[in-house]
Write a protein that holds these residues in place. Structure first.
Motif, PDB file in Angstrom:
ATOM      1  N   TRP B  60      -0.991 -14.323 -53.416  1.00 54.08           N
ATOM      2  CA  TRP B  60      -0.222 -13.703 -52.317  1.00 54.08           C
ATOM      3  C   TRP B  60       0.775 -12.686 -52.868  1.00 54.08           C
ATOM      4  O   TRP B  60       1.004 -11.637 -52.294  1.00 54.08           O
ATOM      5  N   THR B  61       1.384 -13.021 -53.990  1.00 51.96           N
ATOM      6  CA  THR B  61       2.216 -12.075 -54.730  1.00 51.96           C
ATOM      7  C   THR B  61       2.362 -12.593 -56.153  1.00 51.96           C
ATOM      8  O   THR B  61       1.965 -13.729 -56.445  1.00 51.96           O
ATOM      9  N   TRP B  62       2.925 -11.787 -57.035  1.00 50.70           N
ATOM     10  CA  TRP B  62       3.056 -12.193 -58.428  1.00 50.70           C
ATOM     11  C   TRP B  62       4.155 -11.396 -59.115  1.00 50.70           C
ATOM     12  O   TRP B  62       4.594 -10.358 -58.612  1.00 50.70           O
ATOM     13  N   THR B  63       4.593 -11.890 -60.261  1.00 48.39           N
ATOM     14  CA  THR B  63       5.453 -11.125 -61.159  1.00 48.39           C
ATOM     15  C   THR B  63       5.212 -11.639 -62.582  1.00 48.39           C
ATOM     16  O   THR B  63       4.475 -12.605 -62.774  1.00 48.39           O
ATOM     17  N   ILE B  64       5.820 -10.956 -63.538  1.00 46.88           N
ATOM     18  CA  ILE B  64       5.800 -11.451 -64.914  1.00 46.88           C
ATOM     19  C   ILE B  64       7.237 -11.811 -65.287  1.00 46.88           C
ATOM     20  O   ILE B  64       8.145 -10.977 -65.134  1.00 46.88           O
ATOM     21  N   GLN B  65       7.446 -13.041 -65.742  1.00 50.04           N
ATOM     22  CA  GLN B  65       8.760 -13.470 -66.215  1.00 50.04           C
ATOM     23  C   GLN B  65       8.879 -12.988 -67.659  1.00 50.04           C
ATOM     24  O   GLN B  65       8.331 -13.591 -68.569  1.00 50.04           O
ATOM     25  N   ASN B  66       9.632 -11.870 -67.832  1.00 47.35           N
ATOM     26  CA  ASN B  66       9.679 -11.231 -69.156  1.00 47.35           C
ATOM     27  C   ASN B  66      10.812 -11.723 -70.053  1.00 47.35           C
ATOM     28  O   ASN B  66      10.870 -11.351 -71.217  1.00 47.35           O
ATOM     29  N   PHE B  67      11.752 -12.510 -69.474  1.00 49.14           N
ATOM     30  CA  PHE B  67      12.866 -13.005 -70.300  1.00 49.14           C
ATOM     31  C   PHE B  67      12.897 -14.533 -70.246  1.00 49.14           C
ATOM     32  O   PHE B  67      12.326 -15.136 -69.326  1.00 49.14           O
ATOM     33  N   VAL B  68      13.555 -15.125 -71.235  1.00 49.13           N
ATOM     34  CA  VAL B  68      13.632 -16.593 -71.285  1.00 49.13           C
ATOM     35  C   VAL B  68      14.457 -17.082 -70.091  1.00 49.13           C
ATOM     36  O   VAL B  68      15.607 -16.662 -69.929  1.00 49.13           O
ATOM     37  N   PRO B  69      13.905 -17.932 -69.249  1.00 52.37           N
ATOM     38  CA  PRO B  69      14.699 -18.455 -68.122  1.00 52.37           C
ATOM     39  C   PRO B  69      15.925 -19.211 -68.654  1.00 52.37           C
ATOM     40  O   PRO B  69      15.910 -19.707 -69.782  1.00 52.37           O
ATOM     41  N   PRO B  70      17.008 -19.267 -67.860  1.00 53.79           N
ATOM     42  CA  PRO B  70      18.219 -19.953 -68.320  1.00 53.79           C
ATOM     43  C   PRO B  70      17.917 -21.382 -68.801  1.00 53.79           C
ATOM     44  O   PRO B  70      17.177 -22.128 -68.165  1.00 53.79           O
ATOM     45  N   VAL B  71      18.479 -21.708 -69.987  1.00 49.67           N
ATOM     46  CA  VAL B  71      18.318 -23.033 -70.602  1.00 49.67           C
ATOM     47  C   VAL B  71      19.671 -23.739 -70.586  1.00 49.67           C
ATOM     48  O   VAL B  71      20.644 -23.167 -71.105  1.00 49.67           O
ATOM     49  N   PRO B  72      19.806 -24.992 -70.070  1.00 44.35           N
ATOM     50  CA  PRO B  72      18.855 -25.627 -69.181  1.00 44.35           C
ATOM     51  C   PRO B  72      18.865 -24.916 -67.829  1.00 44.35           C
ATOM     52  O   PRO B  72      19.732 -24.092 -67.629  1.00 44.35           O
ATOM     53  N   PRO B  73      17.957 -25.187 -66.946  1.00 42.39           N
ATOM     54  CA  PRO B  73      16.997 -26.294 -66.917  1.00 42.39           C
ATOM     55  C   PRO B  73      15.681 -26.028 -67.662  1.00 42.39           C
ATOM     56  O   PRO B  73      14.919 -26.952 -67.878  1.00 42.39           O
ATOM     57  N   TYR B  74      15.421 -24.769 -68.073  1.00 45.03           N
ATOM     58  CA  TYR B  74      14.130 -24.455 -68.710  1.00 45.03           C
ATOM     59  C   TYR B  74      13.957 -25.250 -69.994  1.00 45.03           C
ATOM     60  O   TYR B  74      14.882 -25.294 -70.819  1.00 45.03           O
ATOM     61  N   THR B  75      12.814 -25.877 -70.166  1.00 47.05           N
ATOM     62  CA  THR B  75      12.567 -26.687 -71.363  1.00 47.05           C
ATOM     63  C   THR B  75      11.408 -26.138 -72.199  1.00 47.05           C
ATOM     64  O   THR B  75      10.967 -26.775 -73.144  1.00 47.05           O
ATOM     65  N   GLY B  76      10.910 -24.951 -71.821  1.00 43.67           N
ATOM     66  CA  GLY B  76       9.803 -24.369 -72.580  1.00 43.67           C
ATOM     67  C   GLY B  76      10.283 -23.739 -73.887  1.00 43.67           C
ATOM     68  O   GLY B  76      11.466 -23.750 -74.203  1.00 43.67           O
ATOM     69  N   GLU B  77       9.339 -23.188 -74.622  1.00 44.22           N
ATOM     70  CA  GLU B  77       9.622 -22.543 -75.911  1.00 44.22           C
ATOM     71  C   GLU B  77      10.620 -21.398 -75.750  1.00 44.22           C
ATOM     72  O   GLU B  77      10.477 -20.557 -74.864  1.00 44.22           O
ATOM     73  N   VAL B  78      11.617 -21.356 -76.613  1.00 35.60           N
ATOM     74  CA  VAL B  78      12.599 -20.279 -76.567  1.00 35.60           C
ATOM     75  C   VAL B  78      12.388 -19.314 -77.734  1.00 35.60           C
ATOM     76  O   VAL B  78      12.259 -18.105 -77.555  1.00 35.60           O
ATOM     77  N   GLY B  87       3.344 -16.705 -59.607  1.00 35.33           N
ATOM     78  CA  GLY B  87       2.835 -16.179 -58.343  1.00 35.33           C
ATOM     79  C   GLY B  87       2.957 -17.165 -57.211  1.00 35.33           C
ATOM     80  O   GLY B  87       3.312 -18.335 -57.418  1.00 35.33           O
ATOM     81  N   TYR B  88       2.704 -16.665 -56.020  1.00 38.91           N
ATOM     82  CA  TYR B  88       2.505 -17.522 -54.849  1.00 38.91           C
ATOM     83  C   TYR B  88       1.029 -17.433 -54.496  1.00 38.91           C
ATOM     84  O   TYR B  88       0.450 -16.343 -54.457  1.00 38.91           O
ATOM     85  N   ILE B  89       0.427 -18.593 -54.254  1.00 40.89           N
ATOM     86  CA  ILE B  89      -0.997 -18.653 -53.957  1.00 40.89           C
ATOM     87  C   ILE B  89      -1.177 -19.205 -52.545  1.00 40.89           C
ATOM     88  O   ILE B  89      -0.675 -20.287 -52.224  1.00 40.89           O
ATOM     89  N   GLU B  90      -1.876 -18.447 -51.712  1.00 41.15           N
ATOM     90  CA  GLU B  90      -2.113 -18.885 -50.330  1.00 41.15           C
ATOM     91  C   GLU B  90      -3.343 -19.773 -50.305  1.00 41.15           C
ATOM     92  O   GLU B  90      -4.436 -19.362 -50.698  1.00 41.15           O
ATOM     93  N   LEU B  91      -3.154 -21.000 -49.848  1.00 44.09           N
ATOM     94  CA  LEU B  91      -4.240 -21.972 -49.789  1.00 44.09           C
ATOM     95  C   LEU B  91      -4.822 -22.007 -48.365  1.00 44.09           C
ATOM     96  O   LEU B  91      -4.135 -21.647 -47.406  1.00 44.09           O
ATOM     97  N   PRO B  92      -6.077 -22.434 -48.240  1.00 44.58           N
ATOM     98  CA  PRO B  92      -6.723 -22.428 -46.920  1.00 44.58           C
ATOM     99  C   PRO B  92      -5.982 -23.259 -45.871  1.00 44.58           C
ATOM    100  O   PRO B  92      -6.125 -23.016 -44.674  1.00 44.58           O
ATOM    101  N   GLU B  93      -5.164 -24.220 -46.302  1.00 45.45           N
ATOM    102  CA  GLU B  93      -4.413 -25.052 -45.353  1.00 45.45           C
ATOM    103  C   GLU B  93      -3.333 -24.261 -44.609  1.00 45.45           C
ATOM    104  O   GLU B  93      -2.703 -24.783 -43.688  1.00 45.45           O
ATOM    105  N   GLY B  94      -3.067 -23.024 -45.046  1.00 42.50           N
ATOM    106  CA  GLY B  94      -1.997 -22.246 -44.405  1.00 42.50           C
ATOM    107  C   GLY B  94      -0.657 -22.476 -45.068  1.00 42.50           C
ATOM    108  O   GLY B  94       0.391 -22.223 -44.482  1.00 42.50           O
ATOM    109  N   VAL B  95      -0.673 -22.950 -46.304  1.00 42.23           N
ATOM    110  CA  VAL B  95       0.560 -23.110 -47.069  1.00 42.23           C
ATOM    111  C   VAL B  95       0.452 -22.229 -48.311  1.00 42.23           C
ATOM    112  O   VAL B  95      -0.645 -22.053 -48.873  1.00 42.23           O
ATOM    113  N   VAL B  96       1.572 -21.638 -48.705  1.00 44.38           N
ATOM    114  CA  VAL B  96       1.613 -20.739 -49.858  1.00 44.38           C
ATOM    115  C   VAL B  96       2.468 -21.443 -50.923  1.00 44.38           C
ATOM    116  O   VAL B  96       3.625 -21.768 -50.659  1.00 44.38           O
TER     117      VAL B  96
END
Lengths: 388, 142
Positions: B60-78, B87-96
């Motif tokens: 439905w839409t998308w972006t690229i996260q180009n910077f390290v998200p604020p730590v915490p809460p982000y626990t991924g690789e820094v 992105g947001y993905i629109e599912l057949p149920e009518g929920v995104v």
């Protein structure tokens, strides 16, 4: 036509502690300075203030300002509604006066933030969002803003050039405004070659967190003539939280069924309450956390149709000399965002523009009615309509 | 040797060769939401049914996260942070639904493309366990 709340409340004084980075000044001190300036503008003193609302993210109990302003016993209440705080402070001060609790009140927003994107902190509990959502890196406001404008550009034919034109305009206004934080104009090339933050938004398409304070003195309109400040009337003000299905910041999911967002709901209610329409607005300050949201908000507020922004902005309609001057003081892009203070910075600017005393960035034609609009997490918005 | 552990219980079907997100459906207003919560966010009804959502949808839409998200809460690789798609993905149920994407190259993402849910390791915890989270992947590219 008389409406429920037209012209019963006047703003008689405004004050600003200019936004920027003020390492050696506390948020409380900035709030005190803004309050003193607003009182000077109105020609009254702290002993005249009978009720107050204060807003801050960074200061837990901003009513401690009474230590510096004077221990008069005045009831000062804190409220915080994210980026929508400032407008709601004004509404609640007005409502306390309407309820007969006071004849004269003050609202003060003050804040101070570290550099960089806002963080939810270690625990996501206070955001209402799940912990895993923060852990995997989805709780990032710029990311959400980027995705919303990405879809909007696709749906309504807004070009990347329109994003950049909006930033060029913001920094031009900031260059003229002596109180702005960013006082250098930037070329389209400089903006387009700045770092990509979250596609399609680049560094200079965004505002930054900053420090600052703003205040307004509000009174019963029928006593406004007693004070020195030229009164500006609060024609309407509405604060709303979002409805399900709206694409508002932030959301783990939303409904594919189209629903109006918080900004549109607040604006519709405010116009209805004021008994006027978007065509009556001469000047607007709207939430421009990044350029995408200034562009989208113009249509959500009802000031143009979706997609019309492409032509309007190319024609300079939102510039100081255009048909709809927007974020005339440079907005968030040139002033940054101390969250609790931001909405009252908009009120400060509209009041001064309507009075004709804004300074080098004064719009050079007669202005009668202005609109302020704040919007932010968790999908709440406040719109006020102010008239001479 | 560590184990594989889902980032959150009952967020998606686990273990599963064809994973699905677990959301809610309101029997009163028929609206879906994700993740499952107690009250219906649409009609405010007090009864919500747990449902397994469709695996496939459209971007439905998308972006690229180009910077390290604020730590915490982000626990991924820094230190070795690599930009990631969101992105947001629109599912057949009518929920995104919002999700990380397996693709982080802007030229490979476009609104309306077909996407499918996958599970993938998000990080390694202190005990050496793989923390498993979900992402959507373009259907054509795998």
């Amino acid at each position: 036509m008389a409406t429920t709340n037209s012209n019963d409340i006047a703003i008689i004084g405004v004050g600003l502690y200019p936004f920027g980075r003020h390492h050696d000044v506390s948020a409380i001190q900035m709030g005190v300075v803004a309050a003193n300036k607003a009182m000077d503008d109105a020609g009254l003193g702290w002993r005249d203030i009978q009720v107050g609302y204060v807003g801050s993210l960074s200061v837990m109990m901003p009513e401690t300002m009474t230590k510096f302003l004077g221990y008069t016993g005045v009831p000062i209440s804190k409220m915080f509604n994210g980026c929508a705080t400032g407008g709601n402070l004004l509404l609640n001060t007005a409502n306390a006066i309407r309820a007969g609790r006071a004849d004269i009140g003050i609202c003060i927003g003050l804040d101070k933030h570290p550099k960089g994107a806002f963080s939810a902190g270690e625990s996501m509990d206070s955001t209402g969002l799940p912990q895993w959502y923060g852990e995997v890196g989805l709780t990032v406001n710029p990311q959400f803003f980027a995705m919303k404008i990405q879809r909007y550009m696709h749906e309504y034919g807004i070009s990347p050039a329109t994003l950049t034109r909006t930033a060029v305009k913001a920094f031009q206004n900031g260059e003229l405004n002596p109180a702005a934080w960013r006082r250098s104009a930037l070329s389209a090339d400089e903006i387009d070659s700045s770092q990509m933050v979250c596609d399609p938004l680049r560094k200079y398409h965004f505002c930054s967190p900053s420090d600052g304070a703003a205040a307004a003195i509000v009174c019963r309109a029928d006593i406004a003539h007693r004070f020195s400040g030229t009164p500006i009337f609060l024609r309407a003000g509405e604060f709303v939280t979002r409805q399900y299905g709206s694409i508002d910041v932030q959301a783990t999911s939303f409904s594919a069924r189209a629903t109006i967002g918080a900004s549109e709901a607040a604006a519709r209610a405010a116009f209805e309450s004021a008994g006027i329409g978007p065509e009556d607005i001469d000047i607007v300050q709207c939430q421009d956390t990044e350029v995408g949201h200034e562009i989208m908000h113009l249509a959500e507020i009802g000031l143009c149709k979706h997609g019309e922004q492409e032509a309007l902005i190319a024609d300079g309609a939102t510039s100081l000399s255009g048909r709809l001057p927007t974020n005339t003081d440079g907005g968030l892009l040139a002033n940054g965002e101390p969250i609790g203070a931001s909405g009252l910075r908009q009120v400060h600017e509209i009041v001064r523009q309507l009075r004709g005393v804004a300074g080098p960035h004064q719009v050079q034609r007669e202005l009668k009615t202005g609109l302020t609009h704040v919007y932010g997490f968790p999908g709440s918005s406040c719109v006020t309509i102010l008239s001479k | 040797m560590g184990k594989q552990i889902p980032i959150k219980e009952d967020l998606f079907t686990w273990p599963s060769a064809a994973p699905q997100l677990i959301g809610g459906r309101c029997p009163e207003c028929s609206e879906f939401h994700f993740p499952l919560q107690q009250n219906c966010p649409s009609c405010a009804g007090r009864k919500v049914d747990s449902v397994e959502l469709s695996r496939r949808g459209k971007l439905w839409t998308w972006t690229i996260q180009n910077f390290v998200p604020p730590v915490p809460p982000y626990t991924g690789e820094v230190k070795s942070f690599k930009p990631f798609g969101v992105g947001y993905i629109e599912l057949p149920e009518g929920v995104v639904v919002e999700s990380r994407l397996t693709v982080s190259d802007a030229s490979k993402l476009h609104i309306g493309m077909d996407m499918e849910l996958v599970l993938e390791p998000f990080r390694i915890d202190e005990q050496g366990n793989e923390i498993i989270s979900f992402a959507f992947a373009p259907i054509a590219t795998y």
